[in-house]
Design an enzyme around this catalytic site. Structure first.
Site, PDB file in Angstrom:
ATOM      1  N   ASP A  95       6.193 -11.806  -4.652  1.00 58.01           N
ATOM      2  CA  ASP A  95       7.141 -10.991  -5.423  1.00 58.01           C
ATOM      3  C   ASP A  95       8.148 -10.210  -4.587  1.00 58.01           C
ATOM      4  OD1 ASP A  95       5.329  -9.294  -4.303  1.00 58.01           O
ATOM      5  OD2 ASP A  95       4.616  -8.380  -6.150  1.00 58.01           O
ATOM      6  N   HIS A  96       7.835  -9.984  -3.304  1.00 60.63           N
ATOM      7  CA  HIS A  96       8.694  -9.090  -2.519  1.00 60.63           C
ATOM      8  C   HIS A  96       9.833  -9.802  -1.795  1.00 60.63           C
ATOM      9  CE1 HIS A  96       5.679  -6.042  -3.245  1.00 60.63           C
ATOM     10  NE2 HIS A  96       6.326  -5.165  -2.522  1.00 60.63           N
ATOM     11  N   ASP A 160      -0.887  -2.753  -1.253  1.00 59.60           N
ATOM     12  CA  ASP A 160       0.376  -2.219  -1.736  1.00 59.60           C
ATOM     13  C   ASP A 160       0.052  -0.863  -2.350  1.00 59.60           C
ATOM     14  OD1 ASP A 160       3.314  -3.403  -2.674  1.00 59.60           O
ATOM     15  OD2 ASP A 160       2.549  -1.748  -3.884  1.00 59.60           O
ATOM     16  N   ARG A 448      10.337   4.665  -6.471  1.00 59.50           N
ATOM     17  CA  ARG A 448      10.757   5.291  -5.207  1.00 59.50           C
ATOM     18  C   ARG A 448      12.257   5.296  -5.071  1.00 59.50           C
ATOM     19  NH1 ARG A 448       6.134   2.683  -1.584  1.00 59.50           N
ATOM     20  NH2 ARG A 448       4.604   4.165  -2.331  1.00 59.50           N
ATOM     21  N   SER A 643       4.779   3.490   1.518  1.00 59.79           N
ATOM     22  CA  SER A 643       4.177   2.163   1.455  1.00 59.79           C
ATOM     23  C   SER A 643       2.835   2.050   2.181  1.00 59.79           C
ATOM     24  CB  SER A 643       5.164   1.183   2.076  1.00 59.79           C
ATOM     25  OG  SER A 643       4.537  -0.011   2.412  1.00 59.79           O
ATOM     26  N   ARG A 645       2.335  -0.603   3.982  1.00 62.24           N
ATOM     27  CA  ARG A 645       2.610  -1.625   5.014  1.00 62.24           C
ATOM     28  C   ARG A 645       2.017  -1.217   6.363  1.00 62.24           C
ATOM     29  NH1 ARG A 645       8.938  -0.068   4.320  1.00 62.24           N
ATOM     30  NH2 ARG A 645       8.286  -0.475   2.200  1.00 62.24           N
TER      31      ARG A 645
HETATM   32  C1  MIC Z   1       6.915  -0.500  -1.744  1.00 62.70           C
HETATM   33  O1  MIC Z   1       7.000  -0.225  -2.939  1.00 62.70           O
HETATM   34  O2  MIC Z   1       7.362   0.250  -0.850  1.00 62.70           O
HETATM   35  C2  MIC Z   1       6.217  -1.759  -1.335  1.00 62.70           C
HETATM   36  C3  MIC Z   1       7.207  -2.632  -0.719  1.00 62.70           C
HETATM   37  O3  MIC Z   1       5.685  -2.409  -2.457  1.00 62.70           O
HETATM   38  C4  MIC Z   1       5.109  -1.375  -0.349  1.00 62.70           C
HETATM   39  C5  MIC Z   1       4.438  -2.492   0.300  1.00 62.70           C
HETATM   40  C6  MIC Z   1       5.206  -3.110   1.414  1.00 62.70           C
HETATM   41  O4  MIC Z   1       5.830  -2.421   2.190  1.00 62.70           O
HETATM   42  O5  MIC Z   1       5.133  -4.331   1.533  1.00 62.70           O
HETATM   43  C7  MIC Z   1       4.045  -0.455  -0.892  1.00 62.70           C
HETATM   44  O6  MIC Z   1       4.332   0.328  -1.771  1.00 62.70           O
HETATM   45  O7  MIC Z   1       2.921  -0.426  -0.365  1.00 62.70           O
HETATM   46 FE1  SF4 Z   2       7.605  -4.160  -5.817  1.00 63.45          FE
HETATM   47 FE2  SF4 Z   2       6.681  -1.945  -4.618  1.00 63.45          FE
HETATM   48 FE3  SF4 Z   2       8.894  -1.914  -6.120  1.00 63.45          FE
HETATM   49 FE4  SF4 Z   2       6.598  -2.255  -7.276  1.00 63.45          FE
HETATM   50  S1  SF4 Z   2       7.246  -0.440  -6.138  1.00 63.45           S
HETATM   51  S2  SF4 Z   2       8.470  -3.398  -7.714  1.00 63.45           S
HETATM   52  S3  SF4 Z   2       5.488  -3.473  -5.764  1.00 63.45           S
HETATM   53  S4  SF4 Z   2       8.604  -2.984  -4.201  1.00 63.45           S
END
Ligand code: MIC
Ligand code: SF4
Length: 755
Positions: A95-96, A160, A448, A643, A645
């Site tokens: 999805d990312h 995540d 976010r 995140s 990550r």
């Molecule tokens: C996000 O919302 O910041 C992400 C991208 O989903 C991350 C995960 C990532 O950095 O791959 C998260 O929230 O953990």
């Molecule tokens: Fe994707 Fe993270 Fe955004 Fe949700 S918050 S849509 S998992 S990047």
């Protein structure tokens, strides 16, 4: 048919005994969070009560979910663990990595070509190790989990931070780094400090313009981005039961933004309705059979102050819609105050784009309510002033809303429908003109809004609101428009008001989908081979990190003293860098490139102490590494917020940073650092942050007697020849100290192969 029904039956079968044992040792009625935690102890029945916020506890989560951007590292690590198959049901969701540009079909086609190597890798690893695979376009991890896998009373982890979304179905679902997921998939226990508990009592009832999103926007305003750290937030009260299951999901989802370990709600009829509507009547029947275990004991909600560490009460009947931002999800402004506040702060008020959808807010209810507003545009002779985009959370939602005419309604206001993926939420948004870096405002229903997150432009003021309010503000093109009181001028010059949004919690005709995008793994994966080309720029097999040298660590150069907010988006930005999430050396070139250097207030510009010149952070660190010199990173409060990550921890580890010293950490990032064999340290005295000078060489003393609850000492050797000592704290337990000594937790699993 529900997935993994036998596993759910097994969890429910042992709940009675485990909860009774827990009630006995705790000695009083239990919250829902405690029931779930205590019924997932690795040791089985509880034999003693745990101290909240203090005791480390081993748990056995029921399942693991991973999204493509973090799954690569998680699975590269799992491949080294020497196990033939995952020990618990696990899934991967693509999805990312899908760039939102034109429209779903075209964007998806381009992404599947561009990231073919990564998708093929994930598909084959999943196939080999017994992991369910959700193809690109199937949907966003958390929506797919809610629709298919989440179950009341269950416990899961996911790579995540928004894994917490599954709290909407009464789970304890927690975001972790890939190394944690790797442990659980390898059959090892998962360790967590027993959380503190915040109870949020929702009285009254949502109505009119107010949506579930406003509950969490309000809570974020109260608790701030740090307020939930180390806590589970448990919602209850008449306002909670009156709300849809997906609305609860939204609230839990954005609980990540207050740093909460997770959030959850007790099982109720809304959850039962949702389970049945999503083809899981069997799970609903099972849950009905042990209902009393899937919510708190009655005494708890009657006298919450006696059972929670903190209690907050929100009256939903009085709750106003909120708009949070810019740049931080906790900057909460009620819609009636926005005019004043925007003016006082000089925020640009013309809304350029309204974006709805994402894992946070793309339920059938959300979309139908937003569509009820879009419908009024034509009826009332209006013209939508801003651009408008939708990212559906799953193919099932997309198919159903298309069938029910909502996509057509949005198309009539000029909307772009992006692929069922993260898209703009994670900066995978090819926004025309963003590179000009103009000051502008966007409003979205995501979770976010850190600087530069959505479109890479640091001058984009991003605000978070409910899908309903986002749609209204996009129609008006004005951040200060209050649909509860203000009129819009239509094409004929008449003054019209938007009617309150209306919608359906669940589709009257039921959900439908042609191809949900799921691929089951091979029954026996031993013959499946996983190929990683040595020349690949996107994937790289991992080399073990070196073990601790057994002495104090001396002569570390200060790499950066980061100033102010330093989220994982600052430490390892996403957007264009997402393509290197499976290649540690390549992605390390983004390390700390978003952080502000305290000494020159510049982003990505630090002094190379060897040459005296300023250069980009990764370049300076590589120069130290080339000389075999270690370094240290210093940061401010809530370092590593955002995140899950683990790249934000693995990159510094890979490039030779030895320690990260901050005023305070966000939970997941602190664990990620420990797991990778780094030293995660906090100032015993926060004022000591001011003692760190730009040309410091730093020694870490006390490592040969490194022990839980014993501070370490840092010697700051200043360049005028003077030095001073400061005390630093850490939260390592015995096991975590072993990770440090071994050079990372994975080295310990590796060493156990064949034993
Ligand atoms: C996000 O919302 O910041 C992400 C991208 O989903 C991350 C995960 C990532 O950095 O791959 C998260 O929230 O953990
Ligand atoms: Fe994707 Fe993270 Fe955004 Fe949700 S918050 S849509 S998992 S990047």
């Amino acid at each position: 048919m529900a997935f993994d029904i036998e596993m759910i039956k097994a969890v429910y079968a042992r709940m009675d005994e485990r909860i009774n044992a827990a009630r006995k040792v705790v000695g009083k009625p239990l919250t829902l969070s405690e029931k779930i935690l205590y019924s997932h102890l690795t040791q089985g029945n509880a034999t003693s009560a745990y101290q909240r916020g203090a005791d480390y506890v081993d748990f056995n989560p029921d399942r693991v979910a991973m999204q493509d951007a973090t799954a690569q590292m998680a699975l590269l690590q799992f491949m080294q663990a020497g196990r033939p198959k995952v020990a618990v049901p696990s899934t991967v969701h693509c999805d990312h990595l899908i760039m939102a540009k034109d429209e779903a079909g075209k964007d998806l086609e381009i992404a599947t070509k561009e990231s073919k190597e990564v998708f093929d890798f994930l598909a084959s690893v999943s196939n080999k190790y017994g992991i369910g695979f959700w193809k690109p376009g199937a949907g966003i991890i958390h929506q797919v989990v809610l629709e298919n896998y989440a179950f009341p009373g269950g416990m899961m982890i996911g790579t995540d931070s928004h894994t917490v979304n599954a709290g909407g179905l009464g789970m304890v679902a927690i975001g972790v780094g890939g190394a944690d997921a790797c442990d659980v998939m390898a059959g090892l226990p998962w360790e967590l400090k027993f959380p503190k508990l915040i109870g949020i009592k929702l009285t009254g009832k949502l109505s009119g313009w107010t949506a579930p999103k406003d509950v969490i926007l309000k809570v974020a305003g109260i608790l701030t981005v740090k307020g939930g750290t180390g806590c589970i937030v448990e919602y209850f009260g008449e306002g909670a039961t009156a709300m849809s299951c997906t609305g609860k999901g939204t609230i839990c989802n954005m609980g990540a933004e207050i740093g909460a370990t997770t959030s959850t709600f007790g099982y109720d009829e809304s959850m039962e309705r949702y389970l049945r509507a999503t083809g899981r009547a069997e799970v609903a029947d099972l849950a009905n059979g042990i209902k009393h275990h899937l919510t708190a004991d009655a005494e708890v909600y009657a006298n919450p102050e006696q059972y929670f560490d903190q209690v907050i009460e929100i009256n939903l009947s009085e709750l106003e819609p909120h708009i949070n931002g810019p740049f931080s999800p906790d900057l909460a402004t009620p819609v009636s105050k926005m005019k004043e506040v925007a003016q006082a702060n000089g925020w640009p008020t013309k809304v350029e784009v309204g974006l709805i959808g994402s894992c946070t807010n793309s339920s059938y209810e959300d979309i139908s309510r937003a569509a009820s507003l879009a419908k009024q545009v034509a009826v009332k002779g209006l013209k939508t002033k801003a651009e408008f985009t939708i990212t559906p959370g799953s193919e099932q939602v997309r198919y159903t809303i298309a069938r029910d005419g909502f996509i057509d309604t949005f198309n009539q206001i000029g909307a772009k429908v992006f692929a069922n993926a993260c898209g703009p939420c994670i900066g995978m948004w090819n926004r025309v003109g963003a590179d000009k870096k103009e000051k502008n405002t966007i409003v979205h229903s995501f979770n976010r809004n850190f600087q530069a997150r959505q479109d890479g432009n640091p001058n984009t003021y991003a605000f978070v609101a409910s899908p309903e309010l986002t749609t209204a503000l996009a129609i008006a093109g004005d951040l200060t428009f209050n649909p509860l009181t203000d009129k819009l001028v239509n094409e004929k010059g008449e003054h019209v008001m938007l009617d309150e949004p209306t919608g359906d919690e669940l589709p009257n005709k039921g959900f439908a989908v042609e191809d949900a995008g799921y691929q089951a793994p091979a029954a026996d994966g031993s013959g499946v081979s996983v190929i990683v080309e040595p020349t690949s720029t996107r994937l790289q097999l991992l080399e073990p990190f070196a073990a601790w040298e057994g002495t104090n660590i001396t002569g570390l150069k200060l790499l950066i003293k980061a100033k102010g907010k330093c989220t994982t988006d600052h430490i390892s930005p996403a957007g264009k860098w997402l393509m290197y999430r499976g290649h540690l050396d390549n992605i390390s070139n983004n390390m700390l490139t978003g952080a502000t250097n305290f000494f020159n207030e510049k982003i990505n510009s630090v002094k190379n102490q060897l040459t005296g010149e300023y250069a980009e952070v990764p370049a300076v660190q590589r120069a130290y590494k080339a000389q075999g010199i270690g370094s240290i990173v210093v940061g401010d409060e809530n370092y590593g917020e955002g995140s899950s990550r683990e790249h934000a921890a693995m990159e510094p580890r890979h490039l030779g940073v030895r320690a990260v010293l901050v005023k305070s950490f966000a939970r997941i990032h602190e664990t990620n650092l420990k797991k990778q064999g780094m030293l995660a340290l906090t100032f015993a005295n926060k004022e000591d942050y001011n003692k760190i000078q730009e040309n410091d060489t730093i020694d870490i003393v006390g490592l040969t007697t490194f022990a839980p609850n014993q501070p370490l000492t840092l010697v700051l050797n200043h360049d005028d020849g003077s030095n001073e000592e400061i005390t630093v704290n850490h939260s390592y337990n015995d096991q975590q100290i072993e990770w440090f000594k071994a050079g990372g937790a994975l080295n310990i699993i590796r060493a156990s192969i064949g034993k």
